[in-house]
Design a protein around this motif. Structure first.
Motif, PDB file in Angstrom:
ATOM      1  N   LEU B 209     -27.176  -6.897  20.634  1.00 24.43           N
ATOM      2  CA  LEU B 209     -26.093  -6.435  19.739  1.00 24.43           C
ATOM      3  C   LEU B 209     -26.176  -6.302  18.438  1.00 24.43           C
ATOM      4  CD1 LEU B 209     -23.122  -8.168  22.208  1.00 24.43           C
ATOM      5  CD2 LEU B 209     -23.803  -5.530  22.063  1.00 24.43           C
ATOM      6  N   ILE B 214     -27.559  -0.139  18.229  1.00 28.43           N
ATOM      7  CA  ILE B 214     -26.327  -0.512  18.836  1.00 28.43           C
ATOM      8  C   ILE B 214     -25.233  -0.059  17.948  1.00 28.43           C
ATOM      9  CG2 ILE B 214     -24.805  -2.074  20.020  1.00 28.43           C
ATOM     10  CD1 ILE B 214     -27.296  -1.780  21.679  1.00 28.43           C
ATOM     11  N   ARG B 218     -22.697   3.070  18.753  1.00 33.59           N
ATOM     12  CA  ARG B 218     -21.122   2.706  18.667  1.00 33.59           C
ATOM     13  C   ARG B 218     -20.586   3.788  18.030  1.00 33.59           C
ATOM     14  NH1 ARG B 218     -21.130  -3.652  18.722  1.00 33.59           N
ATOM     15  NH2 ARG B 218     -20.838  -3.903  20.757  1.00 33.59           N
ATOM     16  N   GLU B 224     -18.147   1.588  25.529  1.00 35.21           N
ATOM     17  CA  GLU B 224     -18.858   0.316  25.528  1.00 35.21           C
ATOM     18  C   GLU B 224     -19.729  -0.007  26.922  1.00 35.21           C
ATOM     19  OE1 GLU B 224     -18.333  -1.351  22.683  1.00 35.21           O
ATOM     20  OE2 GLU B 224     -19.356  -3.268  23.347  1.00 35.21           O
ATOM     21  N   ILE B 227     -22.895   1.813  26.481  1.00 39.61           N
ATOM     22  CA  ILE B 227     -23.768   1.251  25.857  1.00 39.61           C
ATOM     23  C   ILE B 227     -24.230   0.035  26.322  1.00 39.61           C
ATOM     24  CG2 ILE B 227     -23.839  -0.288  23.434  1.00 39.61           C
ATOM     25  CD1 ILE B 227     -21.817   1.776  22.642  1.00 39.61           C
ATOM     26  N   HIS B 231     -27.958   0.546  26.919  1.00 39.23           N
ATOM     27  CA  HIS B 231     -29.016   0.056  25.966  1.00 39.23           C
ATOM     28  C   HIS B 231     -29.004  -1.382  25.813  1.00 39.23           C
ATOM     29  CE1 HIS B 231     -29.575   3.966  24.089  1.00 39.23           C
ATOM     30  NE2 HIS B 231     -28.022   4.188  24.215  1.00 39.23           N
ATOM     31  N   VAL B 232     -27.998  -2.143  26.103  1.00 43.07           N
ATOM     32  CA  VAL B 232     -27.939  -3.518  25.816  1.00 43.07           C
ATOM     33  C   VAL B 232     -28.828  -4.408  26.813  1.00 43.07           C
ATOM     34  CG1 VAL B 232     -26.494  -5.553  25.390  1.00 43.07           C
ATOM     35  CG2 VAL B 232     -25.831  -3.481  24.499  1.00 43.07           C
TER      36      VAL B 232
END
Lengths: 537, 316
Positions: B209, B214, B218, B224, B227, B231-232
């Motif tokens: 994060l 990230i 954003r 959220e 993401i 990605h996370v």
């Protein structure tokens, strides 16, 4: 927020599902089904090769005994053998089987099965524990050494099948305890005569007891889980009243107690902890049963080490004075044991209630040590780790010994390491348990040639009297001899006798007719019943 | 790719050989002997001799090892000295019960850990995060056998809803009966491993994060949820996969403490009793299989890396 509500609802739904499952279990206990706890899973159900207590107990459910012993007097009783008589030569026993005995596959159980079993035990490839009992039979030793065939075939000169129901066994010399050895079961010859003796230990038909003649027949054996048995309608002492038994293996003692309290077990046999007795007895649904056993705890003294102060009798006598045995029994075992002063147990007919050692004191012990010229020394005391009672005995002993100038080093050893230390003599003192025979014959532990004589005890007079003891039949005379032997052994202070513990069982109050035998939990199991529960059949 | 595979196989073979030699030496230098277990059994000395002879245990140790090795190559794991049955047969008898216990516990712990850990990382310092911190500390520091006994006292005795021991009531038990038996041991297992995984997940997610991409994602206005999943988690999954893969062997070797506390008929208890009883063939087979499983899990982790991370695939 809404999502967590869904989650909570899911949990509630799941719990209902589970509760449903539990209720089903509860219904089952209304039948004549007994649930018995066992601390360990049996390894084999083959009684002739079993080497652990768990296997022997389980095997007793599935196999009948040739002869039994009375739980109070330990006198030999008829079982499969309806009668037994000693012939005029004082060497030959004539055994008569009950009429109409059947294996569970319908084949008659005859004297040939008995003869086959005796051949098997005497065979050179037999690696079980029963052979030492049969070496008194005429010709058994020769048969064992010759090893003519890999199968249990051939002949032993002292064994003769007379007819379907009668077998004669001739001994080499008179041996008074012999009948008490014949408490093992016969195996079915028609199933096993074509199996090599060397392969019999792991043979599937013995593992799964396809054919039996005991009070119960095997329904399922789930290793490490349970043994499930069903009443044998053809059992020679009568069809058991309880239809089914689950012998459940629960190594965790706390779980056993919880399951008993929750009504899911009916019997916790033998090893209920002394500290749990009061709590369990307070429950009206539970009754506590106790019985004496043929086992005792003692402190072994290693006298084999050269130059050890323990070679001096006075030192050993001093050591025997250190512990207050009454106190051990009252405080450590909460009264569930009897103090022991010698090798004869209260169950033996030769036991002498009057016999006791002089109660020693610490100053007297100190005096003996000084006389022996060992005012101060070190000793290594071992016991098996995990045994809380023995651990406490060790600590008390250390404390007392310190007061008379002995420095005791305590070593708690893992079981196998403990046994290895015992075998290799790597100890001075060791706390352990021992079992005695049903017959008061003490040769196994105390004859200089006895197989169980680990401490190297040797006393010529004791040897002679022991030999005399098995060569007379008269009980009075034998009693006298064994009391004499006991006095001689105790005077030598070879070990420190501590106590003989009772077996403590906790059972559901519904269980009727349960009365354990000193040597067998499932004694007369066919007479047990569950009051207030409907018959499941 | 194939070279990597061959390389791995080669290394594994050497490791397994080493493990077998070391196990053999340690096992035989430990005091004791399989027939010694009960000193009160009146075994005739000739019977003991014959017993050892029939099992080739009277031969010198190197000969015993070579005998074992040659049987191994023929796929014969030997017979248990205690049960007198082939070792694989004994293991397979107990493996289903073990997997029934360990696999759900593993999946549940991992699933919960990934969701809770991610949640806590996203709301760092929030209520859930702090609660989780406390819960995992408790989960890690409470001894599992204690937790097991407390669970049993509560739900088998205090509120007798769940059975305290075993896997089922009888042979023909219903699914719900087995599920009821599963709840307590699985809870005990999950409590321990969840606490371990969740800290890992939280830490890894936090690390991802804080990375620039990230922040850029954003800034580009992605949701959220997008993401987190796009990605996370993929970026955080590498270390998590490693940890998870390394716990795979434990699924097979069992959960000894849970098996003991709840009398579960699994493989762990058998391994321990066999070790204590000096059942040599079982000890050898189990140690070797466990080593093979560890090697295999590592290999699996590597493969998963390649699958998850295209960069590694490119390099390989």
């Amino acid at each position: 927020m809404r999502r967590s509500m869904v989650f909570v609802l899911m949990i509630i739904g799941f719990s209902f599902l589970l509760l449903n499952g539990c209720q089903k279990g509860q219904e089952e206990t209304n039948l004549q089904v007994l649930h018995v706890a066992a601390p360990a899973s049996p390894i084999t159900l083959n009684p002739l090769f079993a080497r652990d207590a768990g296997s022997l107990e389980a095997a007793a459910l599935l196999h009948p005994q040739l002869l039994g012993t009375n739980p109070d007097t330990l006198e030999v009783e008829p079982r499969l053998f309806a009668s037994f008589e000693l012939q005029a030569d004082n060497l030959t026993y004539l055994f008569r089987l009950q009429e109409g005995l059947l294996w569970s596959d319908g084949t008659p159980l005859t004297a040939d099965d008995v003869a086959f079993t005796l051949l098997l035990i005497s065979h050179g490839d037999y690696t079980g524990w029963l052979y030492p009992l049969l070496r008194f039979v005429d010709g058994a030793e020769e048969y064992r050494n010759k090893r003519l065939s890999p199968y249990a075939q051939g002949e032993i000169s002292g064994i003769r099948v007379i007819d379907e129901h009668t077998i004669a066994i001739r001994l080499k010399q008179l041996h008074a305890p012999f009948l008490s050895y014949l408490t093992f079961p016969p195996l079915p010859a028609h199933k096993l005569q074509n199996v090599k003796v060397a392969e019999m230990e792991g043979h599937p038909s013995l593992r799964n007891v396809l054919v039996g003649a005991g009070p119960y027949l095997l329904a399922a054996w789930k290793p490490d889980e349970y043994l499930h048995v069903r009443a044998n309608p053809d059992y020679h002492l009568g069809k058991p009243k309880i239809a089914e038994i689950y012998y459940r293996f629960i190594p965790n003692i706390e779980a056993q107690v919880i399951e008993l309290l929750a009504g899911k077990l009916d019997l916790l046999p033998t090893a209920v902890k002394v500290e749990d007795v009061e709590m369990l007895a307070a429950d009206r649904q539970i009754s506590i049963h106790k019985n004496e056993r043929l086992v005792y705890d003692y402190i072994a003294i290693n006298q084999k080490e050269e130059g050890s102060p323990l070679k001096d009798k006075r030192v050993r006598q001093a050591l025997a004075m250190l512990l207050d045995k009454d106190e051990l029994v009252t405080n450590l075992l909460l009264g569930n044991a009897e103090v022991l002063h010698g090798p004869l147990l209260p169950l033996h007919f030769a036991f002498d209630r009057e016999f006791s050692q002089e109660k020693g004191s610490l100053p007297a012990a100190r005096q003996l040590l000084l006389q022996a010229g060992h005012p101060q020394f070190q000793l290594k005391l071992i016991f098996n780790s995990g045994n809380i009672i023995r651990e406490n005995v060790a600590l008390l002993f250390k404390e007392q010994a310190a007061q008379v100038g002995i420095d005791v080093q305590i070593h708690a050893l893992e079981w196998e390491a403990f046994l290895a230390a015992l075998t290799n003599g790597d100890y001075d003192l060791a706390i352990l348990g021992r079992s005695a025979d049903a017959d008061p014959d003490l040769s196994f532990h105390w004859h200089s040639q006895g197989a169980g004589n680990r401490t190297g005890y040797a006393n010529e007079k004791v040897d002679r009297l022991l030999e005399e003891g098995v060569a007379v039949l008269d009980k009075e005379r034998r009693s006298e001899l064994y009391r004499q032997i006991q006095e001689l052994i105790v005077a030598d202070a070879p070990i420190i006798w501590l106590y003989t513990r009772q077996a403590i069982h906790a059972a559901s109050a519904d269980l009727q007719g349960f009365a354990a035998h000193p040597e067998s939990l499932f004694y007369n199991v066919h007479l047990w019943s569950l009051a207030g529960r409907e018959d499941g059949l | 790719m194939i070279r990597l595979l061959l390389n791995r196989l080669w290394q594994t073979a050497i490791v397994l050989f080493g493990v077998s030699v070391i196990t053999f030496i340690i096992m035989h230098s430990a005091p004791g002997h399989p027939l010694q277990a009960n000193p009160e059994l009146r075994l005739d000395p000739t019977a003991v001799e014959r017993w050892l002879e029939l099992r080739e245990l009277d031969e010198p140790l190197p000969a015993q090892y070579i005998g074992w090795l040659s049987r191994m190559f023929r796929g014969d794991f030997g017979k248990s000295l205690i049960y007198n049955r082939p070792v694989p047969e004994l293991a397979l008898e107990r493996l289903p019960a073990t997997l029934l216990l360990t696999v759900p516990a593993f999946l549940l712990a991992l699933g919960l850990a990934i969701s809770c850990g991610t949640w806590a990382a996203l709301r760092q310092g929030g209520f859930v995060d702090r609660l989780l911190g406390l819960a995992t500390l408790a989960g890690l520091s409470l001894p599992s056998f204690w937790l097991g006994i407390i669970l049993m006292m509560l739900f088998s005795y205090g509120y007798p809803w769940l059975p305290a021991s075993g896997m089922r009531t009888a042979e023909n038990s219903s699914v719900s009966d087995i599920l009821a038996h599963l709840v307590l041991p699985v809870t005990m297992l999950v409590a321990g491993s969840f606490s371990y995984y969740v800290r890992y997940v939280r830490y890894t997610v936090l690390a991802v994060l804080s990375q620039d991409f990230i922040r850029i994602a954003r800034a580009r206005g992605f949701t959220e949820l997008y993401i987190v999943f796009r990605h996370v988690l993929p970026n955080a999954s590498l270390p998590i996969v490693t940890v998870a893969a390394l716990s795979l062997p434990q699924l097979f070797t069992g959960a000894l403490v849970a098996e003991y506390v709840f009398s579960w008929p699994g493989i762990g208890r058998w391994i321990v009793t066999s070790t204590l009883a000096r059942d040599y063939p079982v000890i050898m087979a189990v140690n070797l299989s466990a080593a093979a499983l560890v090697a295999f899990s590592n290999f699996l982790a590597d493969l998963l890396f390649l699958l998850i991370d295209p960069r590694l695939r490119f390099k390989a």
